[in-house]
Design a protein around this motif. Structure first.
Motif, PDB file in Angstrom:
ATOM      1  N   GLU A 118       0.863  -1.185   0.000  1.00 51.42           N
ATOM      2  CA  GLU A 118       0.000   0.000   0.000  1.00 51.42           C
ATOM      3  C   GLU A 118       0.896   1.229   0.000  1.00 51.42           C
ATOM      4  O   GLU A 118       1.862   1.293   0.771  1.00 51.42           O
ATOM      5  N   ASP A 119       0.579   2.216  -0.849  1.00 53.59           N
ATOM      6  CA  ASP A 119       1.420   3.411  -0.925  1.00 53.59           C
ATOM      7  C   ASP A 119       0.880   4.601  -0.139  1.00 53.59           C
ATOM      8  O   ASP A 119       1.583   5.580   0.045  1.00 53.59           O
ATOM      9  N   ASP A 120      -0.328   4.530   0.360  1.00 58.00           N
ATOM     10  CA  ASP A 120      -0.904   5.625   1.136  1.00 58.00           C
ATOM     11  C   ASP A 120      -0.502   5.473   2.608  1.00 58.00           C
ATOM     12  O   ASP A 120      -0.917   4.508   3.260  1.00 58.00           O
ATOM     13  N   PRO A 121       0.304   6.402   3.140  1.00 54.34           N
ATOM     14  CA  PRO A 121       0.789   6.262   4.521  1.00 54.34           C
ATOM     15  C   PRO A 121      -0.316   6.147   5.565  1.00 54.34           C
ATOM     16  O   PRO A 121      -0.180   5.381   6.523  1.00 54.34           O
ATOM     17  N   ALA A 122      -1.408   6.871   5.396  1.00 56.38           N
ATOM     18  CA  ALA A 122      -2.507   6.789   6.369  1.00 56.38           C
ATOM     19  C   ALA A 122      -3.146   5.398   6.348  1.00 56.38           C
ATOM     20  O   ALA A 122      -3.468   4.836   7.400  1.00 56.38           O
ATOM     21  N   SER A 123      -3.309   4.830   5.162  1.00 56.23           N
ATOM     22  CA  SER A 123      -3.872   3.478   5.054  1.00 56.23           C
ATOM     23  C   SER A 123      -2.929   2.448   5.659  1.00 56.23           C
ATOM     24  O   SER A 123      -3.368   1.520   6.339  1.00 56.23           O
ATOM     25  N   ALA A 136       5.738  -0.026   0.060  1.00 57.96           N
ATOM     26  CA  ALA A 136       5.058   1.135  -0.495  1.00 57.96           C
ATOM     27  C   ALA A 136       4.975   1.104  -2.016  1.00 57.96           C
ATOM     28  O   ALA A 136       4.332   1.949  -2.624  1.00 57.96           O
ATOM     29  N   ASP A 162      -2.836  -3.598  -2.653  1.00 53.35           N
ATOM     30  CA  ASP A 162      -3.534  -2.527  -3.350  1.00 53.35           C
ATOM     31  C   ASP A 162      -3.098  -2.608  -4.813  1.00 53.35           C
ATOM     32  O   ASP A 162      -1.927  -2.850  -5.101  1.00 53.35           O
ATOM     33  N   VAL A 179      -0.387   0.780  -6.823  1.00 54.52           N
ATOM     34  CA  VAL A 179       0.870   1.164  -6.171  1.00 54.52           C
ATOM     35  C   VAL A 179       1.888   1.532  -7.246  1.00 54.52           C
ATOM     36  O   VAL A 179       1.788   1.063  -8.384  1.00 54.52           O
ATOM     37  N   LYS A 233     -12.308  -0.704  -0.802  1.00 52.44           N
ATOM     38  CA  LYS A 233     -12.165   0.395   0.159  1.00 52.44           C
ATOM     39  C   LYS A 233     -13.320   1.363  -0.062  1.00 52.44           C
ATOM     40  O   LYS A 233     -13.697   1.592  -1.217  1.00 52.44           O
TER      41      LYS A 233
END
Length: 150
Positions: free
Chosen positions: A8-13, A32, A52, A55, A101
């Motif tokens: 997953e590349d979204d830090p919050a996710s 990431a 995901d 990415v 999601k």
């Protein structure tokens, strides 16, 4: 304790998934981008991959294809792509499950548990080879008369 690879590349996710899965009793490693994901597949040998599809570097489609060439570990696609064509394409490409999601945390945990339960610890059945054959399932190899194969 099963080890999960989150791609997953979204830090919050990543932060949310790591927290949820760690609390659920899993060890977590993260990538990431797609290249890092493939490197960690070799280095970490996870029990399950959460992937995901969007990415960077190598996209999730290519990661899925390469992962299937190398391993039969369970793959749960976790993606914002919610149309049926993407879900069908991912499942036909080798994903074991697909979760859109946003999702409910308990549903993600239940799907991870189900995939790990179905994958289980596969045992190799051997008969008739006596003491000359030793199987090493965790390395997907066999030792025949002291020589490693695989």
């Amino acid at each position: 304790m099963p080890k999960l690879l989150i791609v997953e590349d979204d830090p919050a996710s990543v932060l949310a998934l790591r927290e949820l899965l760690t609390r659920g009793g899993y060890r977590v490693v993260t990538a990431a981008d797609g290249r890092e994901a493939l490197r960690l597949l070799f280095a970490e040998r996870p029990d399950l991959m959460l992937l995901d599809l969007l990415v960077p570097e190598l996209d999730g489609w290519r990661v899925l294809t390469r992962a299937r060439d190398l391993s039969d570990l369970p793959v749960l696609v976790v993606s914002g792509l919610d149309d049926v064509d993407h879900r069908v394409k991912a499942l036909r490409a080798g994903a074991d499950d697909y979760l859109v999601k946003p999702f409910h945390p308990e549903e993600l945990l239940a799907r991870v548990e189900a995939l790990l339960r179905r994958a289980g610890h596969r045992k190799w059945a051997v008969s008739g080879f006596g003491e000359h054959l030793r199987l090493v399932p965790e390395r997907r190899a066999a030792v025949w008369y002291g020589v490693r194969r695989g």
